[in-house]
Design a protein around this motif. Structure first.
Motif, short mmCIF file in Angstrom:
data_model
loop_
_atom_site.label_atom_id
_atom_site.label_comp_id
_atom_site.label_asym_id
_atom_site.label_seq_id
_atom_site.Cartn_x
_atom_site.Cartn_y
_atom_site.Cartn_z
N ASN A 121 4.33 5.14 43.20
CA ASN A 121 5.61 5.01 43.91
C ASN A 121 5.88 3.61 44.42
OD1 ASN A 121 7.17 7.75 44.42
ND2 ASN A 121 4.99 8.24 44.45
N LEU A 122 4.84 2.81 44.59
CA LEU A 122 5.03 1.45 45.06
C LEU A 122 5.68 0.55 44.02
CD1 LEU A 122 1.74 0.78 47.08
CD2 LEU A 122 4.05 1.05 47.99
N GLN A 123 5.83 1.06 42.81
CA GLN A 123 6.47 0.28 41.75
C GLN A 123 8.00 0.35 41.83
OE1 GLN A 123 4.25 -1.50 40.07
NE2 GLN A 123 2.71 -0.38 41.27
N ARG A 124 8.53 1.20 42.71
CA ARG A 124 9.98 1.32 42.82
C ARG A 124 10.61 0.04 43.34
NH1 ARG A 124 10.18 6.59 46.42
NH2 ARG A 124 11.99 5.47 47.19
N GLU A 125 11.89 -0.17 43.02
CA GLU A 125 12.57 -1.41 43.39
C GLU A 125 12.79 -1.50 44.90
OE1 GLU A 125 16.14 -2.03 41.23
OE2 GLU A 125 15.16 -2.01 39.27
N GLN A 126 13.34 -0.45 45.50
CA GLN A 126 13.59 -0.48 46.95
C GLN A 126 12.76 0.58 47.64
OE1 GLN A 126 17.30 0.97 48.86
NE2 GLN A 126 17.52 -1.10 49.69
N ILE A 127 11.94 0.13 48.57
CA ILE A 127 11.09 1.04 49.34
C ILE A 127 11.32 0.74 50.81
CG2 ILE A 127 8.74 1.84 49.76
CD1 ILE A 127 7.97 0.71 47.05
#
Length: 322
Positions: A121-127
């Motif tokens: 999930n840390l690969q998502r653009e906006q966290i």
């Protein structure tokens, strides 16, 4: 009676006798299976929010047209399966009313599943900061249970251990330094209301209270009751503390002993102190004054010269009025 004498003849199993090496190798490979989304439960305490935003709407339209192209990762659970990586794909499939989605089924321990869930999930653009905060903490706790050297210090700047930094391994493969990871983990000590203000600073919604990362880290050291008092004051005054004010609050709170806590009046007094960014400033476009100064003139010298010119102008006006 003949004795075995502990001898092991390594006799093949029945499966080995009646199967080829090729078929046994194939059985060991992970396969993609189609599962009904209703069979898959969410990961416990999943820190990443699945939001109905524009990106999700686009994903739903894509799923309707092409299906789910990248298989989700699940693990067996009593009575069904548990999602490890693919919560957004599952949501999109449900909204698109797909009866099945492709999944890789893998046997994972709780800690293995947690680490994979966080990393994917840390690969998502906006966290959001709150998502990173609890995700990093979950991964750190899982690694500690696995026996890795990942002790967490209370210092927001991190403390060096023998050979490695406490959060160095967690930070590997992310865009955040170990110091920043430590700051994110400190945010998990904030009450939800204040943590939401940190998320607001990233979402940048107009006319909504926001607080930056650094002051939020300092506020995380306040007692929960003090944080609740401060949040009520912030709402009433419609402002949040600066970094310097947050440090002052933390220092005053840590000076208290036992059950004694920081008084509301003290919090209000600190909040009423003028912040540097609240001082009214006048900005002049550079192109309007550049012709009066040599190229490369420092900004401070330009400011001092303008103030001196205004002072001369005021003296002249006074002399004309006499």
């Amino acid at each position: 009676m003949a004795r075995n004498n502990g001898l092991n003849f390594n006799l093949p199993s029945v499966d080995d006798l009646f199967s080829t090496e090729e078929s046994r190798a194939e059985a060991r490979l992970e396969k993609v299976v189609n599962l009904n989304p209703s069979e898959i439960s969410d990961f416990p305490d999943h820190p990443f929010k699945v939001q109905m935003d524009a990106a999700m709407q686009e994903m739903v339209e894509s799923v309707k047209q092409y299906g789910v192209l990248v298989p989700a990762l699940v693990r067996p659970k009593q009575g069904g399966y548990e999602m490890v990586a693919g919560h957004r794909r599952k949501m999109a499939a449900e909204l698109a009313q797909l009866p099945e989605i492709p999944c890789i089924v893998r046997n994972l321990t709780d800690d293995e599943a947690t680490i994979i869930m966080v990393d994917s999930n840390l690969q998502r653009e906006q966290i959001l900061p709150s998502e990173k905060a609890f995700a990093y903490k979950m991964k750190l706790d899982a690694m500690k249970r696995q026996g890795q050297r990942a002790d967490l210090t209370s210092d927001p700047l991190g403390q060096k251990l023998k050979g490695v930094y406490s959060v160095e391994v967690v930070a590997q493969g992310t865009s955040d330094s170990k110091t920043q990871v430590q700051r994110y983990i400190r945010l998990t000590h904030l009450i939800p209301d204040i943590l939401e203000l940190v998320d607001n600073s990233v979402l940048r919604e107009p006319e909504v209270l926001q607080i930056a990362m650094r002051p939020a880290v300092e506020l995380s050291y306040l007692r929960k009751e003090e944080q609740a008092d401060l949040f009520a004051i912030m709402e009433e005054m419609d402002c949040t503390p600066s970094h310097a004010q947050a440090i002052k609050m933390r220092q005053m709170s840590e000076a208290k002993t036992g059950d004694e806590r920081l008084a509301k009046d003290a919090l209000v007094a600190i909040m009423k102190e003028e912040k540097p960014n609240q001082k009214e400033q006048i900005k002049i476009p550079k192109e309007r004054i550049s012709k009066y100064f040599a190229p490369g003139t420092p900004a401070q010298k330009i400011e001092d010269t303008i103030v001196q010119a205004l002072e001369l102008y005021r003296r002249r006006q006074r002399s004309l009025e006499r």
